[in-house]
Design a protein around this motif. Structure first.
Motif, PDB file in Angstrom:
ATOM      1  N   HIS A 103       6.906   6.828  -6.943  1.00 37.43           N
ATOM      2  CA  HIS A 103       6.571   7.025  -8.532  1.00 37.43           C
ATOM      3  C   HIS A 103       7.123   5.605  -8.961  1.00 37.43           C
ATOM      4  CE1 HIS A 103       6.423  10.782 -11.703  1.00 37.43           C
ATOM      5  NE2 HIS A 103       5.776   8.804 -12.188  1.00 37.43           N
ATOM      6  N   LEU A 104       6.064   5.046  -9.186  1.00 41.02           N
ATOM      7  CA  LEU A 104       6.710   3.556 -10.436  1.00 41.02           C
ATOM      8  C   LEU A 104       7.576   4.359 -11.784  1.00 41.02           C
ATOM      9  CD1 LEU A 104       4.775   0.984  -9.495  1.00 41.02           C
ATOM     10  CD2 LEU A 104       7.113   1.390  -8.604  1.00 41.02           C
ATOM     11  N   HIS A 105       8.167   3.696 -12.450  1.00 42.43           N
ATOM     12  CA  HIS A 105       8.472   4.158 -14.102  1.00 42.43           C
ATOM     13  C   HIS A 105       8.420   2.972 -14.584  1.00 42.43           C
ATOM     14  CE1 HIS A 105       8.899   8.591 -14.210  1.00 42.43           C
ATOM     15  NE2 HIS A 105       9.241   8.218 -13.014  1.00 42.43           N
ATOM     16  N   TRP A 106       9.565   2.479 -15.547  1.00 41.95           N
ATOM     17  CA  TRP A 106       9.749   1.244 -15.611  1.00 41.95           C
ATOM     18  C   TRP A 106      10.730   0.031 -15.360  1.00 41.95           C
ATOM     19  CZ3 TRP A 106      12.700  -2.947 -18.428  1.00 41.95           C
ATOM     20  CH2 TRP A 106      12.374  -3.481 -19.155  1.00 41.95           C
ATOM     21  N   VAL A 107       9.494  -1.027 -15.248  1.00 44.77           N
ATOM     22  CA  VAL A 107       9.936  -1.665 -13.671  1.00 44.77           C
ATOM     23  C   VAL A 107      10.606  -3.388 -14.091  1.00 44.77           C
ATOM     24  CG1 VAL A 107       9.268  -0.130 -11.931  1.00 44.77           C
ATOM     25  CG2 VAL A 107       7.724  -1.838 -12.704  1.00 44.77           C
ATOM     26  N   ASN A 108      10.325  -3.255 -14.793  1.00 41.09           N
ATOM     27  CA  ASN A 108      10.662  -5.061 -15.708  1.00 41.09           C
ATOM     28  C   ASN A 108      11.719  -5.724 -15.306  1.00 41.09           C
ATOM     29  OD1 ASN A 108       7.910  -3.720 -17.276  1.00 41.09           O
ATOM     30  ND2 ASN A 108       7.355  -5.219 -16.098  1.00 41.09           N
ATOM     31  N   GLN A 109      12.067  -6.627 -15.996  1.00 43.27           N
ATOM     32  CA  GLN A 109      13.208  -7.402 -16.025  1.00 43.27           C
ATOM     33  C   GLN A 109      14.291  -7.807 -14.771  1.00 43.27           C
ATOM     34  OE1 GLN A 109      16.240  -6.006 -19.133  1.00 43.27           O
ATOM     35  NE2 GLN A 109      14.340  -6.375 -20.371  1.00 43.27           N
ATOM     36  N   GLY A 110      13.249  -8.199 -13.550  1.00 42.85           N
ATOM     37  CA  GLY A 110      13.489  -8.197 -12.466  1.00 42.85           C
ATOM     38  C   GLY A 110      13.781  -7.146 -11.297  1.00 42.85           C
ATOM     39  N   MET A 111      13.189  -6.069 -11.808  1.00 53.68           N
ATOM     40  CA  MET A 111      13.095  -5.244 -10.819  1.00 53.68           C
ATOM     41  C   MET A 111      12.673  -5.213 -10.090  1.00 53.68           C
ATOM     42  SD  MET A 111      14.531  -2.280  -9.541  1.00 53.68           S
ATOM     43  CE  MET A 111      14.270  -0.943  -9.302  1.00 53.68           C
ATOM     44  N   LEU A 112      10.792  -5.196 -10.301  1.00 53.06           N
ATOM     45  CA  LEU A 112       9.347  -5.218  -8.906  1.00 53.06           C
ATOM     46  C   LEU A 112       8.870  -6.697  -9.796  1.00 53.06           C
ATOM     47  CD1 LEU A 112       8.875  -2.148  -7.881  1.00 53.06           C
ATOM     48  CD2 LEU A 112       9.895  -3.338  -6.797  1.00 53.06           C
ATOM     49  N   SER A 113       8.413  -7.488  -8.937  1.00 55.46           N
ATOM     50  CA  SER A 113       7.537  -8.714  -9.693  1.00 55.46           C
ATOM     51  C   SER A 113       6.224  -8.477  -9.487  1.00 55.46           C
ATOM     52  CB  SER A 113       7.592  -9.988  -8.220  1.00 55.46           C
ATOM     53  OG  SER A 113       7.671 -10.009  -7.335  1.00 55.46           O
ATOM     54  N   THR A 114       5.084  -8.295  -9.434  1.00 53.13           N
ATOM     55  CA  THR A 114       3.600  -7.947  -9.579  1.00 53.13           C
ATOM     56  C   THR A 114       3.486  -8.238  -7.355  1.00 53.13           C
ATOM     57  OG1 THR A 114       2.406 -10.359  -9.733  1.00 53.13           O
ATOM     58  CG2 THR A 114       3.072  -8.733 -11.400  1.00 53.13           C
ATOM     59  N   SER A 115       4.164  -9.257  -7.261  1.00 51.89           N
ATOM     60  CA  SER A 115       3.835  -9.632  -5.583  1.00 51.89           C
ATOM     61  C   SER A 115       4.814  -8.173  -5.153  1.00 51.89           C
ATOM     62  CB  SER A 115       4.096 -10.947  -4.966  1.00 51.89           C
ATOM     63  OG  SER A 115       5.710 -10.749  -5.380  1.00 51.89           O
ATOM     64  N   ASN A 116       5.870  -8.066  -5.745  1.00 53.76           N
ATOM     65  CA  ASN A 116       6.576  -6.764  -5.104  1.00 53.76           C
ATOM     66  C   ASN A 116       5.314  -5.623  -5.207  1.00 53.76           C
ATOM     67  OD1 ASN A 116       9.885  -7.781  -6.513  1.00 53.76           O
ATOM     68  ND2 ASN A 116       8.597  -8.458  -4.026  1.00 53.76           N
ATOM     69  N   ILE A 117       4.877  -5.458  -6.642  1.00 56.29           N
ATOM     70  CA  ILE A 117       4.200  -4.502  -6.409  1.00 56.29           C
ATOM     71  C   ILE A 117       2.638  -3.643  -5.805  1.00 56.29           C
ATOM     72  CG2 ILE A 117       2.497  -2.692  -8.092  1.00 56.29           C
ATOM     73  CD1 ILE A 117       4.627  -4.291 -10.387  1.00 56.29           C
ATOM     74  N   LYS A 118       2.351  -5.002  -4.942  1.00 54.24           N
ATOM     75  CA  LYS A 118       1.507  -5.272  -4.929  1.00 54.24           C
ATOM     76  C   LYS A 118       1.837  -5.041  -2.932  1.00 54.24           C
ATOM     77  CE  LYS A 118      -3.531  -6.730  -3.467  1.00 54.24           C
ATOM     78  NZ  LYS A 118      -4.291  -5.710  -3.855  1.00 54.24           N
ATOM     79  N   LYS A 119       2.685  -5.467  -2.612  1.00 53.91           N
ATOM     80  CA  LYS A 119       3.103  -4.855  -0.538  1.00 53.91           C
ATOM     81  C   LYS A 119       3.349  -3.293  -1.369  1.00 53.91           C
ATOM     82  CE  LYS A 119       6.093  -6.083   2.589  1.00 53.91           C
ATOM     83  NZ  LYS A 119       6.704  -7.390   2.641  1.00 53.91           N
ATOM     84  N   ILE A 120       4.260  -2.708  -2.172  1.00 51.51           N
ATOM     85  CA  ILE A 120       4.202  -1.499  -2.475  1.00 51.51           C
ATOM     86  C   ILE A 120       2.807  -1.080  -2.447  1.00 51.51           C
ATOM     87  CG2 ILE A 120       5.067   0.578  -3.629  1.00 51.51           C
ATOM     88  CD1 ILE A 120       7.168  -1.465  -5.206  1.00 51.51           C
ATOM     89  N   LEU A 121       1.594  -1.199  -2.929  1.00 51.18           N
ATOM     90  CA  LEU A 121       0.115  -0.553  -2.884  1.00 51.18           C
ATOM     91  C   LEU A 121      -0.506  -0.495  -1.655  1.00 51.18           C
ATOM     92  CD1 LEU A 121      -1.150  -1.373  -6.107  1.00 51.18           C
ATOM     93  CD2 LEU A 121      -0.468   0.730  -5.854  1.00 51.18           C
TER      94      LEU A 121
END
Length: 423
Positions: A103-121
């Motif tokens: 469950h993602l919430h606010w993941v900005n400012q160095g927490m997750l990149s778009t590539s990190n999120i893609k890997k999660i998906l």
């Protein structure tokens, strides 16, 4: 069911507050919920962290540096946008592997990149993403300020000093498209306003979108004796108190200019307010605005202690939130849970929370005269007991931990079923 809730911060910001409250609500309703953050700020065993060492700090700086290279903005403006060009891969962590739902919430400012999120998906885990602002549905902005490009494609971004067909927004939009391509996310918005916004986004087409409000612990945020609350908060025992709250009160989006205009108008029309009414300002940079207000002003600074925040709400006679854009502010929920009526503009999710002249006053957007009328109506015309009871009923019916937790459990089950059906 195991749910891993991911948010950049544990305590700082409205999304962090909402994510922590949801973690507690789920845990109280039979879900094994834990929270993963970048930097842990408590000893809560339900909260894990990535650590905030040199590598994490560099990621944070690197994203800001890239934004600066494109914009040359001053420091305060650098946080207007996020580009998610760097972050941490969390898919190898044990808590991630064991989770039934991520469950993602606010993941900005160095927490997750778009590539990190893609890997999660691509991991095969069902993913729910709660939108606390517009960023998941746009390229780089958290609030669009009236721009409608997200409905088709973000480019020629009006926020950027040199907008173009291949500007920073266009490049980030393409990365987000690749991130979501051929994947399935269950998006949850905290307000019906943001739900309608998200459903217009070209990025989110084909994804499930549903509105569920944030929750609040009514055992913690509740009415207490006003005199005791004022003494604990260091506020005067006599007179009326108008409360303004923001993480940074000088944030233009929070509408301090309209608040100042309204207070000036009220003191011109009601000189007696100079003697019987004061203003409490909770949040950073309160000293900067105190000199601009004609009423006696009490800058309280940033307060992290939750009980002290409860005291401050209970010390107030009215809470004023003149935001020009906002989702579903936790601050209104907190004020109402303490029996304090709110006055705010008819923007975002605010009119979903404030019922006009029932538990507060909804003013026309950017009209300081109507904001002033609303403050005056609450303090001088409305029945305080009726307002108080209406506030408490609203919170109990809409924002209690159990009701919100049950709605999220339904979403988790739907997300799991959707994932299995697709597989």
């Amino acid at each position: 069911m195991r749910v891993l809730i991911i948010n950049t911060s544990e305590k700082t910001g409205g999304a962090a507050v909402a994510a922590r409250r949801l973690t507690a609500a789920l845990s109280s309703n039979g879900v094994q919920a834990s929270m993963l953050v970048m930097k842990k700020e408590s000893d809560d065993p339900a909260v894990e962290h990535l650590g905030y060492g040199p590598l994490q700090r560099w990621r944070f700086v690197w994203e800001r540096l890239v934004v600066w290279l494109y914009t040359r903005w001053p420091r305060k403006q650098l946080f207007t946008v996020d580009i998610a060009n760097t972050g941490t891969d969390i898919t190898g962590r044990r808590d991630f592997r064991e989770a039934d739902v991520v469950h993602l919430h606010w993941v900005n400012q160095g927490m997750l990149s778009t590539s990190n999120i893609k890997k999660i998906l691509k991991s095969g885990k069902p993913v729910v993403w709660t939108m606390h602002d517009a960023w998941p549905a746009t390229a780089i902005c958290h609030y669009t300020r009236g721009c409608a490009r997200f409905k088709t494609r973000c480019q020629q971004c009006p926020l950027l000093p040199h907008p173009g067909d291949n500007d920073l927004a266009a490049r980030t939009w393409r990365r987000k498209q690749q991130m979501l391509s051929n994947e399935l996310v269950y998006f949850v918005t905290c307000s019906r306003w943001l739900e309608g916004f998200a459903k217009q986004s070209a990025l989110l087409r084909g994804h499930r979108i549903k509105s569920i409000p944030n929750c609040i612990d009514v055992q913690r945020f509740r009415p207490i004796d006003r005199q005791a609350a004022r003494q604990a908060a260091g506020l005067p025992a006599e007179g009326r108190i108008i409360l303004f709250v923001s993480q940074r009160v000088t944030d233009e989006r929070k509408g301090m200019r309209y608040f100042i205009e309204a207070i000036n108008r009220l003191t011109d029309e009601h000189p007696e307010w100079l003697e019987n009414t004061g203003v409490a300002v909770l949040g950073g940079s309160g000293d900067e605005v105190a000199a601009q207000l004609p009423l006696k002003t009490y800058p309280l600074g940033y307060v992290g202690d939750e009980q002290q925040i409860v005291n401050i709400y209970n010390a107030a006679d009215v809470f004023v939130i003149p935001s020009m854009e906002d989702n579903l502010p936790n601050t209104i929920m907190e004020a109402m849970a303490c029996g304090v009526p709110s006055v705010g503009f008819k923007v975002g999710g605010i009119p979903e929370m404030i019922e006009h002249q029932k538990n507060g006053y909804v003013a026309e957007p950017r009209r300081s005269s109507d904001l002033a009328h609303g403050i005056s109506w609450v303090l001088d015309e409305a029945d305080p007991a009726q307002l108080r009871e209406a506030c408490l009923r609203k919170v109990a019916h809409n924002y209690s931990q159990s009701s919100v937790a049950m709605r999220y459990i339904e979403v988790y089950n739907e997300a799991i079923a959707m994932k299995h059906f697709r597989l």
